[in-house]
Scaffold this motif. Sequence first.
Motif, PDB file in Angstrom:
ATOM      1  N   GLU A  92      -6.187  -8.647  -9.298  1.00  0.00           N
ATOM      2  CA  GLU A  92      -7.049 -10.031  -8.957  1.00  0.00           C
ATOM      3  C   GLU A  92      -7.639 -10.142  -9.968  1.00  0.00           C
ATOM      4  O   GLU A  92      -8.804 -11.172 -10.748  1.00  0.00           O
ATOM      5  CB  GLU A  92      -8.190  -8.508  -8.413  1.00  0.00           C
ATOM      6  N   GLU A  93      -7.920  -9.437 -11.489  1.00  0.00           N
ATOM      7  CA  GLU A  93      -8.555 -10.146 -12.714  1.00  0.00           C
ATOM      8  C   GLU A  93      -7.554 -10.681 -13.208  1.00  0.00           C
ATOM      9  O   GLU A  93      -8.469 -11.861 -13.652  1.00  0.00           O
ATOM     10  CB  GLU A  93      -8.524  -8.991 -13.430  1.00  0.00           C
ATOM     11  N   LEU A  94      -6.145 -10.563 -13.257  1.00  0.00           N
ATOM     12  CA  LEU A  94      -5.468 -11.837 -13.478  1.00  0.00           C
ATOM     13  C   LEU A  94      -5.116 -12.651 -12.895  1.00  0.00           C
ATOM     14  O   LEU A  94      -4.406 -13.815 -13.518  1.00  0.00           O
ATOM     15  CB  LEU A  94      -3.566 -11.318 -14.126  1.00  0.00           C
ATOM     16  N   GLY A  95      -5.074 -12.829 -11.397  1.00  0.00           N
ATOM     17  CA  GLY A  95      -5.350 -14.170 -10.587  1.00  0.00           C
ATOM     18  C   GLY A  95      -3.543 -14.297 -10.840  1.00  0.00           C
ATOM     19  O   GLY A  95      -3.282 -15.252  -9.988  1.00  0.00           O
ATOM     20  N   ILE A 151       1.791  -8.126 -21.220  1.00  0.00           N
ATOM     21  CA  ILE A 151       1.410  -7.165 -21.726  1.00  0.00           C
ATOM     22  C   ILE A 151      -0.906  -7.201 -21.358  1.00  0.00           C
ATOM     23  O   ILE A 151      -0.967  -5.487 -21.290  1.00  0.00           O
ATOM     24  CB  ILE A 151       1.202  -7.169 -23.198  1.00  0.00           C
ATOM     25  N   ARG A 152      -0.455  -8.180 -21.086  1.00  0.00           N
ATOM     26  CA  ARG A 152      -1.789  -8.276 -20.569  1.00  0.00           C
ATOM     27  C   ARG A 152      -1.975  -7.683 -18.949  1.00  0.00           C
ATOM     28  O   ARG A 152      -2.996  -7.446 -19.052  1.00  0.00           O
ATOM     29  CB  ARG A 152      -2.126 -10.044 -20.341  1.00  0.00           C
ATOM     30  N   ALA A 153      -0.670  -7.839 -18.416  1.00  0.00           N
ATOM     31  CA  ALA A 153      -0.445  -6.955 -17.038  1.00  0.00           C
ATOM     32  C   ALA A 153      -0.836  -5.798 -17.925  1.00  0.00           C
ATOM     33  O   ALA A 153      -1.611  -4.421 -16.439  1.00  0.00           O
ATOM     34  CB  ALA A 153       0.597  -6.800 -16.258  1.00  0.00           C
ATOM     35  N   PHE A 154       0.002  -5.040 -18.182  1.00  0.00           N
ATOM     36  CA  PHE A 154      -0.085  -3.635 -18.622  1.00  0.00           C
ATOM     37  C   PHE A 154      -1.562  -3.110 -19.260  1.00  0.00           C
ATOM     38  O   PHE A 154      -2.329  -2.466 -18.664  1.00  0.00           O
ATOM     39  CB  PHE A 154       0.624  -2.902 -19.827  1.00  0.00           C
TER      40      PHE A 154
END
Length: 283
Positions: free
Chosen positions: A27-30, A10-13
């Motif tokens: 890049e945001e999620l590392g 869900i975070r990736a989406f």
Amino acid sequence: MTALPPLNAIRAFEASARHLNFRLAAEELGVTQGAVAQQVRGLEARLGQQLFDRLPRGLRLTEAGRRFHSPLRRAFRLIEEAVEDLSGNRKIAISVTPSFASKWLVPRISDFTAKHPDISVQVDARERIADFQSDGIDIAVRQSRAPFAADLEATPLFTSAFVVVCNPELAQSVSQPSELMDHLLLSDSHGLWPLFLERAGVVGRPRMMSFSQTSLAIDAAISGQGFALANEPLVASELASGDLVQPLPEVLLEDLEFFVVNPKKPRQPELVRLMREWLVSQA
């Protein structure tokens, strides 16, 4: 109760939907771009819906993707607010265009942070109009025509007076509007040069160079490439420093005013009030 998809998916989406780009989301999620793409594919398989159209350059949300992203963004924003509330951090998000950010807001924002050191400021600078709900924006500066939507409060910041500007060397070559026809005119997305020339009584077809952002046209004028037609407040510092001059007295007045805009029922009323009052004080 329906079993929820994995939180990482869900975070990736959600990040991909905001950036419309797997690389920026990664890049945001590392994590790696491939990991984000795989998480999204797994989520699409689980939901039985395609959430993105994969384009040669970036992504585009499908109808299902748009319906899925809007409530998810609100949910993540609520989580962020809960964390900020418990941690004691105060943060306000302001939406502006890139040109307004670089030419007006950024040179002044240190005054706000000096007066309110306990408040963190997030500047969201993009051409696309941010959404107060789904993008987590508290307050915005918009160049528009009144009226605004009924659920928004709009405070005038300054009127749109467009002036001709150029570097000092080029200014010596013009003394009246008709002489602009001998030079390159630098235009931005507003495209107001034809209106200016018409009102000045100038006929003919000028040579034009167009830019997608006002700040680029201003920078081109500073470097001596031609004459720009710019909002007077956006070039005030350049005129004061002498990097630009106003070679002609003619001014184009348009009803495209700058407004400070915020929801009538903001999530953070006190922070919105402080930012609104500060913006107006700087105008």
